[in-house]
Structure formats: structure tokens, C-alpha cells
Design a protein around this motif. Structure first.
Motif, mmCIF file in Angstrom:
data_model
loop_
_atom_site.group_PDB
_atom_site.id
_atom_site.type_symbol
_atom_site.label_atom_id
_atom_site.label_comp_id
_atom_site.label_asym_id
_atom_site.label_seq_id
_atom_site.Cartn_x
_atom_site.Cartn_y
_atom_site.Cartn_z
ATOM 1 N N ILE A 51 -4.601 31.086 -5.468
ATOM 2 C CA ILE A 51 -3.731 32.148 -5.989
ATOM 3 C C ILE A 51 -3.278 31.813 -7.407
ATOM 4 C CG2 ILE A 51 -1.532 33.352 -5.680
ATOM 5 C CD1 ILE A 51 -1.942 32.754 -2.618
ATOM 6 N N ILE A 52 -2.917 30.555 -7.641
ATOM 7 C CA ILE A 52 -2.510 30.135 -8.985
ATOM 8 C C ILE A 52 -3.672 30.308 -9.958
ATOM 9 C CG2 ILE A 52 -1.876 28.142 -10.396
ATOM 10 C CD1 ILE A 52 -0.226 27.159 -7.955
ATOM 11 N N GLN A 53 -4.877 29.918 -9.527
ATOM 12 C CA GLN A 53 -6.053 30.057 -10.403
ATOM 13 C C GLN A 53 -6.306 31.523 -10.740
ATOM 14 O OE1 GLN A 53 -9.735 28.449 -8.816
ATOM 15 N NE2 GLN A 53 -10.951 29.802 -10.106
ATOM 16 N N PHE A 54 -6.285 32.394 -9.737
ATOM 17 C CA PHE A 54 -6.537 33.816 -9.968
ATOM 18 C C PHE A 54 -5.482 34.419 -10.892
ATOM 19 C CE2 PHE A 54 -8.720 34.394 -5.539
ATOM 20 C CZ PHE A 54 -9.771 33.604 -5.974
ATOM 21 N N THR A 55 -4.226 34.052 -10.641
ATOM 22 C CA THR A 55 -3.136 34.601 -11.457
ATOM 23 C C THR A 55 -3.260 34.134 -12.899
ATOM 24 O OG1 THR A 55 -1.717 34.559 -9.484
ATOM 25 C CG2 THR A 55 -0.636 34.920 -11.597
ATOM 26 N N ARG A 56 -3.622 32.881 -13.089
ATOM 27 C CA ARG A 56 -3.819 32.361 -14.451
ATOM 28 C C ARG A 56 -4.957 33.100 -15.149
ATOM 29 N NH1 ARG A 56 -3.979 25.839 -14.332
ATOM 30 N NH2 ARG A 56 -4.832 26.311 -16.389
ATOM 31 N N GLU A 57 -6.046 33.353 -14.431
ATOM 32 C CA GLU A 57 -7.180 34.061 -15.034
ATOM 33 C C GLU A 57 -6.768 35.467 -15.476
ATOM 34 O OE1 GLU A 57 -10.693 31.875 -12.381
ATOM 35 O OE2 GLU A 57 -10.073 33.934 -11.927
ATOM 36 N N ILE A 58 -5.999 36.147 -14.630
ATOM 37 C CA ILE A 58 -5.569 37.507 -14.976
ATOM 38 C C ILE A 58 -4.622 37.484 -16.172
ATOM 39 C CG2 ILE A 58 -4.315 39.538 -14.166
ATOM 40 C CD1 ILE A 58 -5.289 38.763 -11.313
ATOM 41 N N VAL A 59 -3.679 36.553 -16.164
ATOM 42 C CA VAL A 59 -2.736 36.449 -17.282
ATOM 43 C C VAL A 59 -3.479 36.116 -18.566
ATOM 44 C CG1 VAL A 59 -0.833 35.096 -18.242
ATOM 45 C CG2 VAL A 59 -0.724 35.911 -15.875
ATOM 46 N N ASP A 60 -4.433 35.203 -18.494
ATOM 47 C CA ASP A 60 -5.220 34.858 -19.681
ATOM 48 C C ASP A 60 -5.956 36.088 -20.221
ATOM 49 O OD1 ASP A 60 -4.375 32.253 -19.493
ATOM 50 O OD2 ASP A 60 -6.237 31.484 -18.618
ATOM 51 N N TYR A 61 -6.403 36.953 -19.326
ATOM 52 C CA TYR A 61 -7.065 38.187 -19.752
ATOM 53 C C TYR A 61 -6.068 39.146 -20.392
ATOM 54 C CZ TYR A 61 -9.830 42.433 -19.651
ATOM 55 O OH TYR A 61 -10.497 43.578 -20.024
ATOM 56 N N LEU A 62 -4.908 39.292 -19.777
ATOM 57 C CA LEU A 62 -3.917 40.261 -20.260
ATOM 58 C C LEU A 62 -3.271 39.847 -21.578
ATOM 59 C CD1 LEU A 62 -2.158 41.167 -16.884
ATOM 60 C CD2 LEU A 62 -3.665 42.640 -18.242
ATOM 61 N N ILE A 63 -3.293 38.552 -21.879
ATOM 62 C CA ILE A 63 -2.663 38.059 -23.115
ATOM 63 C C ILE A 63 -3.302 38.686 -24.352
ATOM 64 C CG2 ILE A 63 -2.501 35.998 -24.576
ATOM 65 C CD1 ILE A 63 -0.261 36.212 -22.534
ATOM 66 N N GLN A 64 -4.567 39.100 -24.257
ATOM 67 C CA GLN A 64 -5.236 39.707 -25.421
ATOM 68 C C GLN A 64 -4.539 40.990 -25.881
ATOM 69 O OE1 GLN A 64 -9.080 41.856 -24.658
ATOM 70 N NE2 GLN A 64 -8.747 41.141 -22.555
ATOM 71 N N PHE A 65 -3.736 41.609 -24.981
ATOM 72 C CA PHE A 65 -3.034 42.836 -25.325
ATOM 73 C C PHE A 65 -1.641 42.562 -25.898
ATOM 74 C CE2 PHE A 65 -5.988 43.788 -21.865
ATOM 75 C CZ PHE A 65 -6.736 44.795 -22.456
ATOM 76 N N SER A 66 -1.330 41.289 -26.094
ATOM 77 C CA SER A 66 -0.049 40.864 -26.672
ATOM 78 C C SER A 66 1.150 41.508 -25.966
ATOM 79 C CB SER A 66 -0.007 41.195 -28.172
ATOM 80 O OG SER A 66 -1.044 40.557 -28.861
#
Length: 271
Positions: A51-66
Motif C-alpha cells: 500500500i505504501i509503495q502504491f501510494t508513493r507511486e501515485i503521489v510521484d505521478y501527481l506531483i507533476q501537476f504541482s
């Protein structure tokens, strides 16, 4: 922090749409970027590490939208990954557990509160801790409901199958003197009518979406980060699985909120 930046909302699937809808209602000028991990749902039976890995991956993706804020609109991910994500990003990160607990404590008169959630959320005892921090003597009755998320992800909100699954999962909770039942998974509000029918009119159902959106508003207001633009925002919705089913459920749930607001639907590749 720029006022025009979006609010990022993430979930294991469509459940976080309950939070997105309430944020849209309370903060209609704010842009939302939503990610539902429908390809890997449900999160409940998974390990904390996954769950931590998946959440980190999603957050890393969303960060591109600042984003100016990240909302983890998933109880399981909130329980497992909230602290990790807060340590990784420079913007405020809000979960759904503490807002839900506050709403329940404010509503309960008997001091006996029920919590239903995924296996991961209930095992974490995150709601027990949050509730007892607010009211040390509260009695908490918890139950896992592994059948609920798959029903919601299929769009099966009301059917004889759904009623029977809800009855078998939580019907026995009626023997306890609970007057509030926390829907400890953001998927569960999709089943509100059926859950209410099974639990009876004397049990208030607590949906953390309203309180979570209120917390988002307060934090952004305190940071002077609420948008000041007058134009209608264009929201972006992403899912990692079947885009047709996701869009159908989202349009059904969000209803008038997206009739008034343009929405861009996309399927990213994050893994």
C-alpha cells in the motif's frame, strides 16, 4: 504556494469520488486532479508495504501537476502511508480517518461507535486510536467488510446481491448499542441506502467526505491558498484500470457537479 494550483485527490479506486464530490461542492472554484488506482483495487487485503509503495507511486505521478495539497481519500492508504507521504512532499497532506473520527464523536450520544472498513484499515486500529484520542472512554465496535469494495468497483450499488452482502457483513452489529457507524472506507457511501436499511433508522452513518473537505478548506484558508480565480476550473480524472467503467461510475456519482464543470478523463501509465 500558488493559489491556482490544483488539489490532488487519490484513492484505490472510485471510492475517493465521494471526497472529490464534497470538495467540489464546498470549494467550487478549486481545480481537482483525481487518481483512482482501479487496476490494483482493492487495497484492503494487501500488505502495508504494498500500500505504501502504491501510494508513493501515485503521489510521484501527481506531483507533476504541482498540487497545493494532497488528499489521501482512502482509509487503507491513510492508515498505512499518511506519515510516509507527509515526509516526502512539501505540501499539506490530508487523510480521511481523523476527520471521520471527529464527525462521529460530535454525533454520538451513547459513546458506542461502530466502524466498518477494509481488512487493512481495521487491522491498523487507526480509527480506535483517533476516536480514543478525542474521547478516551468511547466504545469502538469494528468489522471488516471485504465484499463491499468489489461491489462498488463493479457499479453494483443496489441489488439483491448487494443487500445480502451487506446484511451478512454487518447485520450482527445491531445487537450492540451503537448510535453512529463510521463508513471507514470511501467506497462505502455508494452503499449508503443499503447500509441504512440494514442498520435501521436509529444508527447515524458517518461519511468522512464532508469533514475531510472542510479540513481541506480550513487548511488552504489558513495558508491563504484558496483560489481567487473567477473562471470555472477544469478537473482531471485519471484511473489505472478500465476507463469506461470508471467514467460511468464517476459520472453517475458526481452528477450535477460535473455537468457544470469541464472534466478531462485520462488513463496514465504509472507502473
Amino acid at each position: 504556494m500558488h493559489q491556482q494550483q490544483p488539489i490532488a485527490i487519490l484513492d484505490s479506486g472510485v471510492g475517493g469520488l465521494t471526497v472529490a464530490k464534497e470538495v467540489m461542492r464546498q470549494l467550487p472554484r478549486e481545480k481537482i486532479v483525481y487518481f483512482g488506482d482501479t487496476a490494483r483495487t482493492p487495497y484492503g487485503p494487501r500488505s502495508s508495504e504494498e500500500i505504501i509503495q502504491f501510494t508513493r507511486e501515485i503521489v510521484d505521478y501527481l506531483i507533476q501537476f504541482s498540487p497545493k495539497m494532497i488528499v489521501i481519500a482512502c482509509n487503507t492508504a491513510t492508515a498505512a502511508a499518511l506519515g510516509v507521504i507527509r515526509s516526502r512532499v512539501a505540501v499539506p497532506v490530508v487523510g480521511v480517518i481523523n476527520p471521520g473520527a471527529r464527525a462521529a464523536i460530535g454525533r454520538s450520544t451513547t459513546g458506542c461507535i461502530g466502524v466498518i472498513g477494509t481488512e487493512g484499515t481495521i487491522k491498523s486500529r487507526a480509527y480506535d486510536s483517533a476516536l480514543r484520542e478525542l474521547s478516551p472512554h468511547v466504545e469502538v465496535i469494528s468489522e471488516t467488510c471485504p465484499l463491499f469494495v468489489p461491489l462498488v468497483e463493479k457499479g453494483n450499488f443496489r441489488s439483491p446481491e448487494t443487500y445480502e452482502a451487506v446484511r451478512k457483513s454487518i447485520g450482527h452489529l445491531r445487537k450492540h448499542p451503537i448510535d453512529c457507524l463510521i463508513l471507514g472506507c470511501t467506497h462505502y457511501p455508494f452503499l449508503t441506502d443499503t447500509i441504512a436499511e440494514v442498520m435501521g433508522q436509529n444508527v447515524a452513518l458517518i461519511n468522512s467526505a464532508d469533514e475531510t473537505a472542510r479540513e481541506v478548506s480550513v487548511i488552504l484558508q489558513n495558508k491563504r491558498s484558496l483560489t481567487r480565480r473567477d473562471e470555472i476550473p477544469v478537473h482531471q480524472f485519471f484511473c489505472s484500470g478500465d476507463p469506461i467503467l470508471f467514467k460511468s461510475i464517476a459520472q453517475q456519482w458526481l452528477g450535477e457537479q460535473i455537468e457544470l464543470t469541464p472534466v478531462i478523463w485520462q488513463v496514465p501509465n504509472i507502473v
